[in-house]
Write a protein that holds these residues in place. Sequence first.
Motif, mmCIF file in Angstrom:
data_model
loop_
_atom_site.group_PDB
_atom_site.id
_atom_site.type_symbol
_atom_site.label_atom_id
_atom_site.label_comp_id
_atom_site.label_asym_id
_atom_site.label_seq_id
_atom_site.Cartn_x
_atom_site.Cartn_y
_atom_site.Cartn_z
ATOM 1 N N ALA A 22 19.871 -1.916 20.717
ATOM 2 C CA ALA A 22 21.065 -2.644 20.309
ATOM 3 C C ALA A 22 22.264 -2.115 21.081
ATOM 4 O O ALA A 22 22.369 -0.922 21.345
ATOM 5 C CB ALA A 22 21.295 -2.490 18.811
ATOM 6 N N GLY A 23 23.159 -3.014 21.417
ATOM 7 C CA GLY A 23 24.405 -2.602 22.053
ATOM 8 C C GLY A 23 24.286 -2.445 23.554
ATOM 9 O O GLY A 23 23.306 -2.850 24.176
ATOM 10 N N ASP A 24 25.303 -1.818 24.127
ATOM 11 C CA ASP A 24 25.405 -1.740 25.581
ATOM 12 C C ASP A 24 24.286 -0.910 26.227
ATOM 13 O O ASP A 24 24.083 -0.986 27.438
ATOM 14 C CB ASP A 24 26.765 -1.138 25.978
ATOM 15 N N GLY A 30 29.257 -5.641 25.319
ATOM 16 C CA GLY A 30 30.514 -5.360 24.639
ATOM 17 C C GLY A 30 30.369 -5.050 23.159
ATOM 18 O O GLY A 30 29.295 -5.158 22.565
ATOM 19 N N ALA A 31 31.503 -4.674 22.572
ATOM 20 C CA ALA A 31 31.490 -4.137 21.216
ATOM 21 C C ALA A 31 31.157 -5.183 20.160
ATOM 22 O O ALA A 31 30.446 -4.894 19.192
ATOM 23 C CB ALA A 31 32.846 -3.507 20.915
ATOM 24 N N ASP A 32 31.678 -6.386 20.311
ATOM 25 C CA ASP A 32 31.408 -7.418 19.299
ATOM 26 C C ASP A 32 29.914 -7.737 19.257
ATOM 27 O O ASP A 32 29.322 -7.896 18.184
ATOM 28 C CB ASP A 32 32.209 -8.685 19.604
ATOM 29 N N ALA A 33 29.318 -7.829 20.438
ATOM 30 C CA ALA A 33 27.876 -8.066 20.498
ATOM 31 C C ALA A 33 27.115 -6.869 19.929
ATOM 32 O O ALA A 33 26.096 -7.037 19.253
ATOM 33 C CB ALA A 33 27.443 -8.328 21.934
ATOM 34 N N ALA A 34 27.631 -5.675 20.195
ATOM 35 C CA ALA A 34 26.939 -4.477 19.723
ATOM 36 C C ALA A 34 26.816 -4.480 18.195
ATOM 37 O O ALA A 34 25.761 -4.167 17.647
ATOM 38 C CB ALA A 34 27.676 -3.224 20.196
ATOM 39 N N GLU A 35 27.901 -4.850 17.509
ATOM 40 C CA GLU A 35 27.837 -4.906 16.039
ATOM 41 C C GLU A 35 26.725 -5.850 15.588
ATOM 42 O O GLU A 35 25.929 -5.534 14.705
ATOM 43 C CB GLU A 35 29.172 -5.399 15.471
ATOM 44 N N ARG A 36 26.696 -7.028 16.204
ATOM 45 C CA ARG A 36 25.706 -8.029 15.793
ATOM 46 C C ARG A 36 24.295 -7.597 16.176
ATOM 47 O O ARG A 36 23.350 -7.767 15.401
ATOM 48 C CB ARG A 36 26.053 -9.376 16.425
ATOM 49 N N ALA A 37 24.151 -7.035 17.374
ATOM 50 C CA ALA A 37 22.814 -6.615 17.822
ATOM 51 C C ALA A 37 22.302 -5.452 16.972
ATOM 52 O O ALA A 37 21.098 -5.348 16.712
ATOM 53 C CB ALA A 37 22.859 -6.222 19.291
ATOM 54 N N GLY A 38 23.207 -4.591 16.538
ATOM 55 C CA GLY A 38 22.803 -3.483 15.668
ATOM 56 C C GLY A 38 22.227 -4.002 14.359
ATOM 57 O O GLY A 38 21.137 -3.603 13.931
ATOM 58 N N GLU A 39 22.943 -4.934 13.762
ATOM 59 C CA GLU A 39 22.461 -5.498 12.497
ATOM 60 C C GLU A 39 21.165 -6.278 12.718
ATOM 61 O O GLU A 39 20.228 -6.163 11.931
ATOM 62 C CB GLU A 39 23.541 -6.421 11.904
ATOM 63 N N ARG A 40 21.128 -7.042 13.818
ATOM 64 C CA ARG A 40 19.933 -7.851 14.099
ATOM 65 C C ARG A 40 18.696 -6.969 14.286
ATOM 66 O O ARG A 40 17.617 -7.273 13.793
ATOM 67 C CB ARG A 40 20.159 -8.717 15.355
ATOM 68 N N SER A 41 18.856 -5.865 14.992
ATOM 69 C CA SER A 41 17.698 -4.992 15.232
ATOM 70 C C SER A 41 17.227 -4.371 13.924
ATOM 71 O O SER A 41 16.029 -4.178 13.706
ATOM 72 C CB SER A 41 18.046 -3.913 16.255
#
Lengths: 396, 466
Positions: free
Chosen positions: B306-308, B314-325
């Motif tokens: 998740a994340g970069d 970027g940071a906004d995607a990182a938040e979402r990817a963290g939750e998604r993972s």
Amino acid sequence: MSRRLEVDVAIIGGGLVGSSAALALRGMGFSVALLDKGFCGAQASGVNYGGVRRQGRPIEQLPLSQRAHAVWPRLKALIGIDGEFLRSGHLKLARNEADMAALETYAATIAEQGLDLELIGHNGLRERFGWIGDGVVGASFCPGDGHANPRLVSTGFAAAARRAGVEVLENTPVEGVTRDGDRFALDAAGNLTLRSRFVINSAGAWAGPFAESFGEPVPLSRIYPSMVVTEPMAPVMSVNIGMTGRGIYARQVERGNVVVGGERALPLGDVDLSRPRGEGALSIMNRAAALFPGLRHAQAIRFWSGTEGAMPDENPVIGPSRTTPGLLHAFGFTGAGFQIAPGVGEVLAELVRDGETETPIEAFSIGRFKEISARTDAGSGAGQNQEPHQPGEIRP
Amino acid sequence: MNGQSTSERQQPLIVGAGPAGIRAAQALVKAGLRPLVVDESPACGGQIYRQRLVPDGRSSRDLYGSEAQKAEALHRDFAALDGRLDYWPQALLWNLRDGRADIMVEGTSRQVAYDGLVLATGATDRILPIPGWTLPGVFTLGGAQIALKSQGCAIGSRIVFLGSGPLLYLVAWQYMKAGAKVAAVLDTAPFSAKFNLLRGLPLFPSIVLRGMRMTAELKLGGVALHYGVGDVRIEGTEKVGAIAWRQDGLEHRLACDGVGYGLALRSETQLADLAGCSFAFNQRDRALLPERDAAGRTSVAGVYLAGDGAGITGADAAERAGERSALALLQDRGLPHDASRAATLEADLARIGRFRDVLEAAFPFPAHWVRDIADTTTLCRCEEIKAGEVRAAIGQFGVHELNRLKAVSRIGMGRCQGRICGAGAAELLAHETNRNIEAVGRLRSQAPIKPVPLTLALAAQPEAAE
């Protein structure tokens, strides 16, 4: 697209043995193809510790080792680089009286072999090698030994072989070898077909199937060295360090990094690949810091490992096949092939040219496993995991 | 372990407490798991929402600007998880294998068995070597930003920002707002590349407009903006004294005592590599990256990205990817997970991904620079290897693969293990051997991923006594 090649000698495995044989053979005027499944010098020859050491070898290896000893100072002339070879001396430490007695016995046994070993007591050690910490009772010093950079030497031999006209074929795994009349036929990746009068099997840890396909199964196993490298340090150690019982070995390169080896790495899912165990590396690091006070504030910056072929009696297989004329084996160096490899290359070249060599290699005959192969089915895998021979035991 | 796990299985391990790690932790805790979160920093937030070392009177607005609310929310949400997860700050995960991690924390190394691994390892600046880049006073853009955010320090009193990527303008703007003297922004891309941003308007109008506003404010603040710069040299003997460049065929030179330099970011992929993840070439990031599906699953079961650290988004995607993972981890464990939430997150991530394509076009990597790297320019600063030595090694040994280049030249063998010089070395090797960048490969990662003391002791292992 298919490709056909016809050469005098096909060499399977572009490690230090294969590439030094290739260079020597080219020097004798043979046409040579050097094949490697990956990159030349990327396996055992390039990932070992880098000790250029005669001391501590079994007596039967010493003539070959002495022959190689003459090659190391000539590297620059031979391959164009000195490989960072440094004749620093090799100091083998004893932690207790029993270890010291073993060093004394060894020195007496090989006294005639020209290694000029010097036994050093506790006080002498303090005087001459004050950078070694406590807990060492004495040592045996071989002044002519040293160390070199394995990454450069093995790759350098292959590059020199290429410059000398050897057909160096990297990323070209050999898929099959057969005897075809008075020739060998090799099938390799990329639709390459190769015909040759001689084949040298110097495929290291991958040599077993080639030997077996000619009816010569061998108990070849794999070992994985485990190394730790420190950040560059001011000069701490002046010699290549070994230890009885193989607890630790260490050397400092000219740039200042200290290379410390010991323990074994473990293979990954793909047994061709390995990685040092975390706790094993920590243990080596802690031992090094204890043994060498100058390293107590050092940082470890990198670990490495690799794949090496090993034999149960710790001697390599070197010499002609017992079943197939024109086939030569040279593998199974059991973590101690770096120093002798350039000598092995010369011997292999002589065996091709003359059918014989003056350097004694009988002890390394593949025939020493004949009994095993006669009793067991070659394909069964039985006999592959024998107990190692004990020191002093009479070898078959 | 602490023996407090609510599951009979071992803890999931989350590496990194930035936006991705925090959101992953939150989702796992919500589902009743007790993750272990390991982070190198002393406080959560990652690099983007990094916290001050000590309170210094600056507000969140001062520190994070328009992103202050996001930063506060993340810090607050992570603090609210206290007691329901294990959190090891200032901890270096230095080795990883087969469900076990070696972690240096509080001066000793602990071996931790985990079940489920979320790697939110973030990114560092990507650079190409230029003359003078190793002089004191030269910082990466990220490093310059950290100095400002975390320590309240400017990297100089007359500063030039150089490179490419959104961070170039953001950091320059943040420095100006903080009262530092920004002498110029040197953009390696031509001005025309910025028209690509218009394609981003329908996707994220607020971000594009904010970028335009920052650029306008920099201009109004008297900061010179130069586009299409090349042949950049940082001058000075003991420290930075000036920066020189070529633009439209003309030579320019500007006195300065600090340079912030970066060519976008590169993912920190070492742990994914040690975990055994397979890698594939990513055109947008111009790098070989660990493969992952839309949910963050890698080629290795139980390992999520998740994340970069898995590709720059970027940071906004990182938040979402963290939750998604984290949702993927729950699903793979057979635990209840919110499928519609997962779908929403994936849709968001896809939209952000399209926007990253736009940004890449607006801030392209100056791949052509590598042609002109002088032989005397240092390529690998750890091992002090110059570009000319690398070129010589490539020729002498006939090398065309990056790990072989490392073996014969020492590049990437030093303290940073190629994290700094790796991208430049790959570009140089590809150029010298006339190959595509993806064909030269990537440096294989090795433990320890960062230096560890030789005297590092292995902590007593309570469970080893079983």
